[in-house]
Scaffold this motif. Structure first.
Motif: not given
Length: 442
Positions: A79-99
């Motif tokens: 859950a910590a290493d795998g599922l949160l990678a999905v969470f941070f993938f979305v965070a990466g998308l949102e961060l790039k979208r903001e920039f």
């Protein structure tokens, strides 16, 4: 004097209607995810403190996965290493979208949430360090109170039925996005115990192939998912926390179409498509499941709770989340206004900034993750971390609720104003009459 005040830049002014609409849609999705997160954490806490708490621990520590690939991990680790990678993938998308296309592309508007995020991470870390001076082992958790959980925060806003105006909503989301970037940077730099450079270099191969495909607008899951999984495995084997793979993959996805595909005016890139598809998976499944496996702690009744809160680690976390976040976010914003001669939007007050800063003290998901990385799974310190994060986040939520709820009449009036469309062109009138160039510090 009036002309000087009108020329000053405004903090938390409304952005464009398209940006406001997009952020409102994101926050609605995060509200649902936040409710599920709170429910999952509550179930875990109750289960862990019943006579059947041992079965919860057995489930969390159940190992599955191929041992030959060093992936025989516990469900909690998956859950910590795998599922949160999905969470941070979305965070990466949102961060790039903001920039690329959001508020962070404009230095003036970006300055406020960036400064607030930095202040909101530096001051809580300092509070924790001061609370634990002299204990070298305890200081490993300095980054625990630095994170803000946007899903939990917007769930609190939904519970108290607060109508934040668009300027504050934009600030809250952008603050959380920058916070996520800083958090994953801290995890990659400070919580990598042993780096295996060959695996990290190998991870660049599937990452580059993934990037090439998405740049060509190829969205087939049969091609992209295997490349993403191989990247994740190689980053995991490198010793860098595997969630970093999610952010890196998110960064490769184009926000706008390339000139070869018709130019930016031809429409959005794949980032918007992936965000619509994967955000529900992240908010509705990945984060709640992580919360379920991470939040369950047997406090041992009232005496055990008191004992855990007597630990300087737990007290440092509580003080960092409740006091540090409030002082850091508010102080950084005030300093920015002071030295750039910017003023708050005339419809808002500094009480609103304090309320949002308190809301930023809800540091659930990433705080729990950093706690496990700092002290190791199953240690007494991790149990005290969980108590500190839970108590600190709940206190921050309660205090923010009191402050923001007291301003709800003003928020409701502003929210109603932002829906008036007298000319019937589907764009609220206030977004057409606000003057550009007055939305951030110079």
């Amino acid at each position: 004097m009036a002309s000087q005040n009108s020329a000053r830049q405004r903090l938390f002014a409304r952005g464009s209607w398209s940006e406001s609409s997009r952020i409102a849609e994101i926050l609605r999705a995060e509200t649902t995810g936040g409710m599920l997160l709170i429910a999952a954490a509550a179930i875990a806490i109750v289960w862990a403190n019943t006579p059947w708490g041992g079965s919860y621990a057995d489930l969390r520590d159940l190992r599955i996965g191929p041992e030959a690939l060093h992936l025989d991990l516990t469900l909690g680790t998956w859950a910590a290493d795998g599922l949160l990678a999905v969470f941070f993938f979305v965070a990466g998308l949102e961060l790039k979208r903001e920039f690329v296309a959001g508020d962070l592309r404009d230095p003036g508007r970006a300055a406020v949430p960036v400064a607030a995020a930095v202040g909101g991470m530096a001051v809580p870390a300092l509070v924790f360090v001061l609370w634990n001076l002299g204990d070298g082992d305890a200081l490993a958790g300095w980054a625990i109170p630095t994170a803000t959980d946007i899903a939990f925060a917007v769930a609190v806003l939904a519970v108290i039925s607060t109508h934040l105006p668009s300027g504050l909503r934009t600030f809250l989301l952008t603050l959380a996005v920058v916070d996520d970037l800083l958090a994953i940077t801290i995890i990659a730099i400070f919580y990598t115990d042993e780096l295996h450079l060959p695996f990290l270099l190998l991870a660049l191969v599937p990452l580059a192939a993934f990037a090439l495909l998405v740049q060509k607008r190829i969205r087939s899951p049969w091609l992209l998912v295997p490349l993403a999984l191989i990247t994740w495995v190689l980053v995991h084997e490198s010793g860098v926390h595997a969630t970093v793979a999610g952010v890196l993959l998110g960064f490769t996805v184009p926000v706008l179409r390339s000139h070869a595909a018709g130019g930016p005016d031809a429409g959005p890139g794949l980032a918007e498509h992936f965000e619509h598809r994967i955000r529900p998976l992240s908010a509705g499944f990945a984060v709640p499941v992580f919360a379920f496996f991470a939040a369950g702690v047997d406090v041992g009744g009232l005496s055990g709770l008191v004992e855990a809160l007597a630990d300087p680690i737990a007290l440092g976390i509580v003080a960092g989340l409740v006091l540090g976040k409030t002082v850091g976010i508010t102080g950084a914003t005030w300093l920015l206004a002071r030295f750039t001669r910017a003023t708050l939007d005339e419809e808002l007050s500094w009480v609103d900034v304090v309320g949002l800063a308190m809301l930023g003290g809800i540091g659930f998901t990433v705080s729990l993750l950093i706690g496990e990385l700092a002290y190791g799974h199953g240690s007494d310190q991790v149990d005290h971390v969980k108590v500190g994060v839970l108590v600190g986040s709940l206190l921050a939520a309660l205090l923010a609720s009191v402050v923001l709820r007291a301003r709800n009449r003003a928020y409701r009036r502003l929210a109603e104003l932002e829906t008036v469309d007298a000319d019937g062109n589907a764009i609220p009138d206030v977004f057409e009459t606000d003057r550009p160039g007055t939305e951030g510090p110079a």
